[in-house]
Enzyme design. Structure first.
Site, PDB file in Angstrom:
ATOM      1  N   GLU A  93      30.137  -2.823  -5.999  1.00 40.07           N
ATOM      2  CA  GLU A  93      30.456  -3.585  -7.217  1.00 40.07           C
ATOM      3  C   GLU A  93      31.757  -4.371  -7.014  1.00 40.07           C
ATOM      4  O   GLU A  93      31.848  -5.543  -7.392  1.00 40.07           O
ATOM      5  CB  GLU A  93      30.589  -2.628  -8.404  1.00 40.07           C
ATOM      6  CG  GLU A  93      29.248  -2.045  -8.837  1.00 40.07           C
ATOM      7  CD  GLU A  93      29.351  -0.963  -9.896  1.00 40.07           C
ATOM      8  OE1 GLU A  93      28.321  -0.670 -10.511  1.00 40.07           O
ATOM      9  OE2 GLU A  93      30.439  -0.401 -10.099  1.00 40.07           O
ATOM     10  N   GLY A 121      23.634  -0.051 -13.210  1.00 38.98           N
ATOM     11  CA  GLY A 121      23.726   0.854 -14.361  1.00 38.98           C
ATOM     12  C   GLY A 121      22.670   0.546 -15.410  1.00 38.98           C
ATOM     13  O   GLY A 121      21.887  -0.400 -15.273  1.00 38.98           O
ATOM     14  N   SER A 122      22.666   1.348 -16.474  1.00 38.20           N
ATOM     15  CA  SER A 122      21.627   1.196 -17.487  1.00 38.20           C
ATOM     16  C   SER A 122      21.796  -0.095 -18.291  1.00 38.20           C
ATOM     17  O   SER A 122      20.804  -0.713 -18.698  1.00 38.20           O
ATOM     18  CB  SER A 122      21.626   2.412 -18.417  1.00 38.20           C
ATOM     19  OG  SER A 122      22.902   2.592 -18.998  1.00 38.20           O
ATOM     20  N   ASP A 181      28.288  -7.141 -14.962  1.00 36.38           N
ATOM     21  CA  ASP A 181      28.212  -5.700 -14.717  1.00 36.38           C
ATOM     22  C   ASP A 181      28.697  -4.930 -15.949  1.00 36.38           C
ATOM     23  O   ASP A 181      29.404  -5.483 -16.803  1.00 36.38           O
ATOM     24  CB  ASP A 181      29.077  -5.333 -13.492  1.00 36.38           C
ATOM     25  CG  ASP A 181      28.719  -3.969 -12.912  1.00 36.38           C
ATOM     26  OD1 ASP A 181      27.841  -3.278 -13.463  1.00 36.38           O
ATOM     27  OD2 ASP A 181      29.335  -3.594 -11.891  1.00 36.38           O
ATOM     28  N   LYS A 233      35.143   2.024 -13.474  1.00 40.44           N
ATOM     29  CA  LYS A 233      33.748   1.878 -13.077  1.00 40.44           C
ATOM     30  C   LYS A 233      33.415   2.904 -12.000  1.00 40.44           C
ATOM     31  O   LYS A 233      34.305   3.486 -11.395  1.00 40.44           O
ATOM     32  CB  LYS A 233      33.504   0.459 -12.541  1.00 40.44           C
ATOM     33  CG  LYS A 233      33.605  -0.604 -13.641  1.00 40.44           C
ATOM     34  CD  LYS A 233      33.239  -1.989 -13.168  1.00 40.44           C
ATOM     35  CE  LYS A 233      32.011  -2.068 -12.355  1.00 40.44           C
ATOM     36  NZ  LYS A 233      30.794  -1.483 -12.985  1.00 40.44           N
TER      37      LYS A 233
HETATM   38  C1  5RP Z   1      28.059   1.971 -11.864  1.00 43.07           C
HETATM   39  C2  5RP Z   1      28.973   1.484 -12.916  1.00 43.07           C
HETATM   40  C3  5RP Z   1      28.373   1.150 -14.239  1.00 43.07           C
HETATM   41  O1  5RP Z   1      28.667  -0.161 -14.545  1.00 43.07           O
HETATM   42  C4  5RP Z   1      28.942   2.052 -15.278  1.00 43.07           C
HETATM   43  O2  5RP Z   1      28.728   3.401 -14.881  1.00 43.07           O
HETATM   44  C5  5RP Z   1      28.290   1.823 -16.638  1.00 43.07           C
HETATM   45  O3  5RP Z   1      26.963   2.232 -16.601  1.00 43.07           O
HETATM   46  P1  5RP Z   1      26.014   2.180 -17.869  1.00 43.07           P
HETATM   47  O4  5RP Z   1      25.730   0.742 -18.139  1.00 43.07           O
HETATM   48  O5  5RP Z   1      24.795   2.949 -17.422  1.00 43.07           O
HETATM   49  O6  5RP Z   1      26.722   2.849 -19.004  1.00 43.07           O
HETATM   50  O7  5RP Z   1      30.147   1.340 -12.748  1.00 43.07           O
HETATM   51  O8  5RP Z   1      28.762   2.378 -10.717  1.00 43.07           O
END
Ligand code: 5RP
Length: 221
Positions: A103, A29-30, A81, A94
């Site tokens: 994950e 993710g970002s 994460d 998630k």
């Molecule tokens: C990916 C995930 C990410 O951890 C979740 O979507 C958060 O993403 P971001 O840091 O871009 O807000 O579960 O499957």
């Protein structure tokens, strides 16, 4: 601070939880991208990474960080994460980035899940964010009907998305997840469900929350 600045802040703060000389579990993710960029600055002090997605693997490798096959790793001290939502017990939703299955696999290898998130992700009750569920393609409609009958949830297929494992994703709206542990266990039993995006059995032990006042550390042990 912007949301991106808060993500960069917690990405750097997570370095404090990396155990020198060990393999680090890396999410997707970002926010995790910020962590990966920070991890590159100490790459000579770690034994490598286990990655939860093709996207994170490519970013890690672009930084020259060794990515290990998870089958060759028995245990790791930490998995770092992000989350789409996290509650006050460390339970999470998630899968917004479609990587939930890998994950959960890497989280399961880890002694501790360290969640990094900006403060918009902290909620009292999980479920405002549509719950991602990875399903075997032939079961998608069946699982969607079951969400409606069991929980009154409205499941829609995430258009144009195939997971790293070749499956499809449902996003389920209209849920208020009062008992994440029970709901995760129940949905895991449904034929065709690969992974439900409730992380209660693999909840976070620590959350580094990016706030206007700086990084706030929430401990859930
Ligand atoms: C990916 C995930 C990410 O951890 C979740 O979507 C958060 O993403 P971001 O840091 O871009 O807000 O579960 O499957």
């Amino acid at each position: 601070m912007t949301q991106d600045e808060l993500k960069a802040l917690v990405g750097r703060a997570a370095l404090d939880y990396v155990v020198p000389g060990t393999v680090v579990g890396v999410g997707t993710g970002s926010t995790v991208n910020c962590f990966i960029d920070a991890l590159a600055t100490i790459k000579d002090r770690i034994a490598g990474a286990v990655s939860s997605s093709v996207a994170s693997t490519l970013r890690l490798q672009a930084h020259g960080i060794t990515v290990l096959d998870s089958n060759t790793v028995q245990a790791i001290p930490v998995y770092i994460d992000g989350a789409d939502e996290i509650d006050h017990r460390g339970c999470m939703i998630k899968g917004g980035g479609a990587a939930l299955t890998r994950e959960k696999i890497v989280a399961d290898l880890a002694d501790r899940f360290i969640c990094i998130a900006d403060e918009s992700k902290l909620v009292d009750v999980l479920g405002r964010f549509p719950l991602p569920v990875e399903v075997i393609p032939m079961a998608a409609a069946q699982v969607a009907r079951r969400f409606a009958s069991a929980y009154g949830g409205q499941a829609t297929l995430r258009a144009g998305v195939t997971t790293d494992n070749g499956n499809v994703l449902l996003d389920v709206r209209g849920l208020a997840i009062a008992d994440p542990l029970a709901m995760e266990a129940e949905i895991n039993q449904w034929p065709g469900v690969v992974t439900v995006g409730i992380f209660a059995r693999h909840r976070a032990r620590v959350c580094l929350l990016g706030t206007e006042q700086g990084v706030k550390t929430l401990s859930f042990d």
